[in-house]
Motif scaffolding. Structure first.
Motif, PDB file in Angstrom:
ATOM      1  N   VAL A 321     -24.120 -11.620 -33.411  1.00  0.00           N
ATOM      2  CA  VAL A 321     -25.526 -11.212 -33.220  1.00  0.00           C
ATOM      3  C   VAL A 321     -26.463 -11.822 -34.235  1.00  0.00           C
ATOM      4  O   VAL A 321     -27.509 -12.153 -34.184  1.00  0.00           O
ATOM      5  N   PHE A 322     -26.189 -11.871 -35.535  1.00  0.00           N
ATOM      6  CA  PHE A 322     -26.789 -12.667 -36.628  1.00  0.00           C
ATOM      7  C   PHE A 322     -26.881 -13.877 -36.582  1.00  0.00           C
ATOM      8  O   PHE A 322     -28.070 -14.815 -36.817  1.00  0.00           O
ATOM      9  N   GLU A 323     -25.948 -14.712 -36.206  1.00  0.00           N
ATOM     10  CA  GLU A 323     -25.894 -15.840 -36.161  1.00  0.00           C
ATOM     11  C   GLU A 323     -26.993 -16.554 -34.937  1.00  0.00           C
ATOM     12  O   GLU A 323     -27.448 -17.478 -35.083  1.00  0.00           O
ATOM     13  N   ASN A 324     -26.970 -15.691 -34.004  1.00  0.00           N
ATOM     14  CA  ASN A 324     -27.541 -16.208 -32.807  1.00  0.00           C
ATOM     15  C   ASN A 324     -29.018 -15.767 -33.161  1.00  0.00           C
ATOM     16  O   ASN A 324     -30.081 -16.654 -32.781  1.00  0.00           O
ATOM     17  N   ALA A 325     -29.362 -14.716 -33.799  1.00  0.00           N
ATOM     18  CA  ALA A 325     -30.764 -14.548 -34.339  1.00  0.00           C
ATOM     19  C   ALA A 325     -31.306 -15.539 -35.272  1.00  0.00           C
ATOM     20  O   ALA A 325     -32.761 -15.888 -35.174  1.00  0.00           O
ATOM     21  N   LEU A 326     -30.490 -16.085 -36.220  1.00  0.00           N
ATOM     22  CA  LEU A 326     -30.903 -17.221 -37.024  1.00  0.00           C
ATOM     23  C   LEU A 326     -30.969 -18.315 -36.302  1.00  0.00           C
ATOM     24  O   LEU A 326     -31.971 -19.219 -36.569  1.00  0.00           O
ATOM     25  N   ASP A 327     -30.387 -18.620 -35.268  1.00  0.00           N
ATOM     26  CA  ASP A 327     -30.448 -19.969 -34.432  1.00  0.00           C
ATOM     27  C   ASP A 327     -31.580 -19.882 -33.908  1.00  0.00           C
ATOM     28  O   ASP A 327     -32.435 -20.866 -33.839  1.00  0.00           O
ATOM     29  N   THR A 328     -32.178 -18.589 -33.171  1.00  0.00           N
ATOM     30  CA  THR A 328     -33.344 -18.371 -32.522  1.00  0.00           C
ATOM     31  C   THR A 328     -34.497 -18.641 -33.553  1.00  0.00           C
ATOM     32  O   THR A 328     -35.631 -19.264 -33.077  1.00  0.00           O
ATOM     33  N   PHE A 329     -34.445 -17.952 -34.487  1.00  0.00           N
ATOM     34  CA  PHE A 329     -35.527 -18.081 -35.509  1.00  0.00           C
ATOM     35  C   PHE A 329     -35.693 -19.737 -36.132  1.00  0.00           C
ATOM     36  O   PHE A 329     -36.722 -19.972 -36.278  1.00  0.00           O
ATOM     37  N   LEU A 330     -34.696 -20.351 -36.058  1.00  0.00           N
ATOM     38  CA  LEU A 330     -34.596 -21.681 -36.668  1.00  0.00           C
ATOM     39  C   LEU A 330     -35.521 -22.645 -35.578  1.00  0.00           C
ATOM     40  O   LEU A 330     -36.542 -23.394 -35.858  1.00  0.00           O
ATOM     41  N   VAL A 331     -35.162 -22.486 -34.113  1.00  0.00           N
ATOM     42  CA  VAL A 331     -35.664 -22.999 -32.953  1.00  0.00           C
ATOM     43  C   VAL A 331     -37.321 -22.819 -33.295  1.00  0.00           C
ATOM     44  O   VAL A 331     -38.206 -23.421 -33.028  1.00  0.00           O
ATOM     45  N   GLU A 332     -37.599 -21.556 -33.318  1.00  0.00           N
ATOM     46  CA  GLU A 332     -39.131 -20.898 -33.426  1.00  0.00           C
ATOM     47  C   GLU A 332     -39.731 -21.502 -34.486  1.00  0.00           C
ATOM     48  O   GLU A 332     -41.143 -21.982 -34.618  1.00  0.00           O
ATOM     49  N   THR A 333     -39.218 -21.767 -35.616  1.00  0.00           N
ATOM     50  CA  THR A 333     -39.825 -22.273 -37.048  1.00  0.00           C
ATOM     51  C   THR A 333     -39.999 -23.759 -36.532  1.00  0.00           C
ATOM     52  O   THR A 333     -41.122 -24.032 -37.025  1.00  0.00           O
ATOM     53  N   ILE A 334     -39.050 -24.355 -36.079  1.00  0.00           N
ATOM     54  CA  ILE A 334     -39.310 -25.836 -35.938  1.00  0.00           C
ATOM     55  C   ILE A 334     -40.228 -26.118 -34.874  1.00  0.00           C
ATOM     56  O   ILE A 334     -41.100 -26.960 -34.910  1.00  0.00           O
ATOM     57  N   LYS A 335     -40.414 -25.234 -33.948  1.00  0.00           N
ATOM     58  CA  LYS A 335     -41.365 -25.381 -32.894  1.00  0.00           C
ATOM     59  C   LYS A 335     -42.617 -25.109 -33.548  1.00  0.00           C
ATOM     60  O   LYS A 335     -43.788 -25.914 -33.045  1.00  0.00           O
ATOM     61  N   SER A 336     -43.014 -24.222 -34.398  1.00  0.00           N
ATOM     62  CA  SER A 336     -44.134 -23.992 -35.289  1.00  0.00           C
ATOM     63  C   SER A 336     -44.633 -25.261 -36.147  1.00  0.00           C
ATOM     64  O   SER A 336     -45.709 -25.872 -36.149  1.00  0.00           O
ATOM     65  N   LEU A 337     -43.460 -25.705 -36.804  1.00  0.00           N
ATOM     66  CA  LEU A 337     -43.585 -26.831 -37.736  1.00  0.00           C
ATOM     67  C   LEU A 337     -44.137 -28.427 -36.709  1.00  0.00           C
ATOM     68  O   LEU A 337     -44.817 -29.140 -37.487  1.00  0.00           O
ATOM     69  N   SER A 338     -43.534 -28.288 -35.615  1.00  0.00           N
ATOM     70  CA  SER A 338     -43.724 -29.637 -34.766  1.00  0.00           C
ATOM     71  C   SER A 338     -45.262 -29.526 -34.301  1.00  0.00           C
ATOM     72  O   SER A 338     -45.762 -30.791 -33.834  1.00  0.00           O
ATOM     73  N   THR A 339     -46.051 -28.382 -34.447  1.00  0.00           N
ATOM     74  CA  THR A 339     -47.376 -28.580 -33.770  1.00  0.00           C
ATOM     75  C   THR A 339     -48.496 -28.773 -35.013  1.00  0.00           C
ATOM     76  O   THR A 339     -49.610 -29.114 -34.950  1.00  0.00           O
ATOM     77  N   LYS A 340     -47.953 -28.924 -36.285  1.00  0.00           N
ATOM     78  CA  LYS A 340     -48.826 -29.121 -37.532  1.00  0.00           C
ATOM     79  C   LYS A 340     -49.117 -30.712 -37.586  1.00  0.00           C
ATOM     80  O   LYS A 340     -50.188 -30.707 -38.308  1.00  0.00           O
TER      81      LYS A 340
END
Length: 384
Positions: A321-340
């Motif tokens: 559950v932690f690994e899945n949460a970290l994977d989701t966090f990474l995806v959201e972080t990169i999504k934010s970076l990709s708009t900058k």
């Protein structure tokens, strides 16, 4: 005023002709400065124009939510494969390989595509990303040899991509794990594996070799992006650094679940992380248990995602559950970076991340479809 200036130059022995030359030079210099200042933004954008256009064309072919839902609704693995065969990006590779290998090939081709098209100033980072294929192949080869698989079974595990594929293919018939390590001596991975070989021989666990490869990969990734001289490279550094932090966190959480000590974990950690610096990582490695690791992250950007996962961990006892949460966090972080930086590196890292996520989700669906009666609602919960 003009007469006074002329008189001043005349008193200094400067003729009108020389004065005019100075004026022309001044105009040229000022003009050059203006051109440089106004053209700098264009020069920054220009190297990314073609890569961004090519990436945007590919992003349009990624699965949307409706298509993912349709794939989840397929009845079994055969229907799942038939759906993918109707998609041009997957059709050709599925004609020649089973679905899991076809998905791995798609991921490898994505890394290779990015490494080929990105501007020179960021190319080294994407070249390192493409090495994930070689590392996955080495891990498969080591695991197969340790498990005593036949040469045919071993070769079937290899992804026919990567710069070291031909060498790895030639090592399928190696006698043992040590023979594979020796056979890789001429590659960049040789020294890394040789240093870890004594630990493998002591414990009989290939984890020592796999962890050494992971650490080498993350170190290489950080080195390739550690000079954030402009906004594009600052975004790249955040992109890479977050991945390094998450890899370290996954390792620490797994280790604490297995009751491993600081001394057990330390050799495999990448000490120079991104937000999680050496002192913080040391504190986390010395934590008593998983719960203390999560509470020790208070004040970091990872705290909220993992604190929310703690409730599910207490219910299930599964560190996944932690690994899945970290994977989701990474995806959201990169999504934010990709708009900058939409006219820079943004679309490139956005596409690579989205393609990785698409392939991970397809693998999750494929595994579920091999189990009769696996609930579609459960599949949807498992997707990133």
């Amino acid at each position: 005023m003009a007469d006074e200036i002329a008189a001043l130059f005349a008193s200094a022995g400067i003729t009108n002709e020389i004065f005019l030359v100075f004026v022309v030079i001044a105009i040229v210099v000022v003009g050059a400065i203006v051109v440089i200042i106004t053209s700098r933004p264009i020069l920054d954008i220009y190297p990314y124009l073609n890569p961004s256009a090519r990436v945007r064309a590919r992003k349009g072919r990624l699965f949307d939510e409706k298509q993912i839902s349709e794939i989840v609704e397929t009845n079994d693995i055969h229907e799942f494969e038939n759906y993918l065969k109707g998609i041009p990006d997957y059709a050709d590779v599925l004609e020649n390989y089973p679905v899991d290998k076809a998905l791995d090939i798609q991921c490898a081709d994505t890394y290779d595509f990015a490494a080929r098209i990105v501007p020179k100033e960021i190319k080294s980072c994407f070249v390192v990303l493409s090495k994930k294929t070689d590392i996955d192949n080495i891990k498969s080869l080591l695991t197969a040899k340790e498990a005593g698989l036949t040469n045919e079974e071993t070769e079937e595990l290899l992804i026919p991509r990567g710069s070291s594929y031909e060498i790895l293919e030639s090592l399928v018939d190696a006698d043992d794990v040590a023979g594979i390590v020796t056979g890789l001596d001429s590659t960049e991975f040789g020294a890394v594996l040789e240093d870890a070989l004594p630990k493998y021989e002591e414990t009989g666990m290939i984890l020592a070799l796999e962890s050494a490869l992971d650490k080498y990969y993350l170190e290489s990734l950080l080195r390739s992006s550690d000079v954030p001289a402009d906004e594009n490279r600052q975004i790249l550094f955040s992109y890479v650094g977050t991945q390094v932090d998450i890899a370290n966190l996954k390792l620490i959480i797994r280790a604490k679940e297995d009751n491993l000590s600081y001394d057990d974990i330390a050799p495999y950690m990448l000490e120079d992380g991104y937000q999680l610096r050496e002192w913080k990582l040391k504190d986390l490695m010395e934590a008593q248990d998983v719960s203390n690791v999560i509470s020790g992250l208070e004040g970091t950007k990872y705290a909220e995602a993992l604190t929310e996962a703690m409730t599910r961990y207490n219910e299930t006892g599964a560190v996944s559950v932690f690994e899945n949460a970290l994977d989701t966090f990474l995806v959201e972080t990169i999504k934010s970076l990709s708009t900058k930086k939409p006219l820079g590196i943004g679309p490139i890292i956005g596409y690579v991340s989205q393609k990785e996520t698409e392939i991970k989700n397809l693998k999750i669906i494929a595994r579920a479809k091999r189990e009769a009666g696996f609930p579609n609602s459960k599949i949807m919960e498992m997707l990133i």
